[in-house]
Write an enzyme that holds these catalytic residues in place. Sequence first.
Site, PDB file in Angstrom:
ATOM      1  NE  ARG A  16      -2.005  -2.047   3.349  1.00 50.12           N
ATOM      2  CZ  ARG A  16      -2.379  -2.387   4.574  1.00 50.12           C
ATOM      3  NH1 ARG A  16      -3.519  -1.929   5.058  1.00 50.12           N
ATOM      4  NH2 ARG A  16      -1.617  -3.153   5.332  1.00 50.12           N
ATOM      5  N   GLY A  82       2.585 -13.650   5.871  1.00 47.91           N
ATOM      6  CA  GLY A  82       1.716 -13.088   6.903  1.00 47.91           C
ATOM      7  C   GLY A  82       2.428 -12.933   8.237  1.00 47.91           C
ATOM      8  CB  THR A  83       1.585 -10.837  11.195  1.00 46.58           C
ATOM      9  OG1 THR A  83       0.196 -11.214  11.159  1.00 46.58           O
ATOM     10  CG2 THR A  83       1.723  -9.458  10.585  1.00 46.58           C
ATOM     11  CE1 TYR A 361      34.593  19.491  -8.538  1.00 46.66           C
ATOM     12  CE2 TYR A 361      32.789  20.467  -9.769  1.00 46.66           C
ATOM     13  CZ  TYR A 361      33.565  19.374  -9.452  1.00 46.66           C
ATOM     14  OH  TYR A 361      33.314  18.167 -10.046  1.00 46.66           O
ATOM     15  CB  SER A 379      30.349  44.160  -3.525  1.00 45.90           C
ATOM     16  OG  SER A 379      29.862  44.660  -2.314  1.00 45.90           O
TER      17      SER A 379
END
Length: 431
Positions: A16, A82-83, A361, A379
């Site tokens: 699900r 199954g469980t 880089y 700046s």
Amino acid sequence: MENISIVILAAGKGTRMKSQKAKVLHELASKPMLYYIIKEAKKITDDISVVVAHQKDEVKSTVEKFFEGINFIEQDLEKYPGTGGAVKNIQPKYDRVLVLNGDMPLVTTQSLKAFLEVDADIVMSIFDLNNPAGYGRVIIKNNEVQYIVEQKDATDEELKTTTVNAGVYCFSKNVLEEFVPLLSNENAQKEYYLTDIIELAKNKHKTIKPLFVDEEHFKGINSKKDLAEAEEILLDRIKEKWLAAGVIMQLPQTVYIEDDVEFEGECILEQGVRITGKSKIENSHIKAHSIIEDSVVVDSDVGPLAHLRPNSFLKDTHIGNFVEVKKSNLVGVKAGHLSYLGDSEIKRGTNIGAGTITCNYDGKNKYKTKIGKNVFIGSDTQLVAPVNIEDDVMIAAGTTVTKDVKKGSLAISRTPLKFVENFFYKFFKKD
Ligand code: UD1
Ligand code: CA
């Protein structure tokens, strides 16, 4: 530590969830569901087993990334799905066994310990839900649990029951040994249901006691919607803890803090802040919509709209809007606007002008930028790494720094400024 074994069922597919990934590996706040369950279980016992089958290698290696000493039990999904099939091969060390589904990441040590306080052959968890869809219904008559029926097998009458099985059980080992081999797969899903053990045990006069639990701790995750809801509960818990410890949060519902994050001293988080990984914030103000990943911030202010990427360390520093810092060590620095500072080390008294970029880089490797004390960077400066700028340096606005700069100097690289008179009027053909 308690004399109890804990078994976590984590072998199912989780259809699900509509995902290739095993359900129990889906993450809440960047950690898989199983992590949270095992973390709490570890505080109770030294005997924890995880039942695996679907994507067993991924599940095992994910668990082993976080924890040592976990037993892995393999379920034969083909033969015994199954469980009920999941508990077939378990080998608990103690006489009592707490079995829980691997899809309930909200359990806490305290909420699990409540099971140990009830004396019965089987203690089972139930809650009442307005919307019981998806859960097994618990049928109670004369104040006694009769049986559990799965949604897909339930009659219309049974479906009306709003009392559901939360999916945690404390069994005596004998009960498991006696009844697990008797489970059958005659049901809608052709699976061996662990839940059928209730009726079998009841018919043999075993004592079964229900324990009322809350959805906030025992919610099962079956869909992406459940996952999102559970993550919100988990994040709320983390925030509540830090609010109680004295952190100030504006609009806490918009703040995101992961499990390993730590705070110390007076901290303020404005709305929309996201702090992840092993970050630590100490006496600092994190302004609106800033993101901090795996970084340490001490006596500083960050943002609004700033981004600290992993392995950044800030002390006595001001980081303003649209500044990105990565793997850098900044002490006593001001970087107010629009910069990228990556792989850098910047010392006290240095001012980073708007638009400064560390060019770290070259397309192959990353290089370091070192900036000393009291440096003034104008700046729109590019610092082409590797580069070393000594103390007391000035760098003129618009400079591209490609070589080291010696203590006390000015570095300037500029194309000369030219004027062409009346160019505007000629270009636009205006008088
Ligand atoms: C289960 C219960 C249901 C209960 C709900 C609570 C059964 C038959 N039903 O239903 O009564 O209301 O939990 O959340 O037990 N698993 C395995 N092997 C399997 C199948 C499942 O290990 O063959 C594991 C899954 O990985 C999962 C857990 O068991 O962690 C529960 O499985 P799931 O399919 O979600 O059970 P539910 O249908 O929710
Ligand atoms: Ca479930």
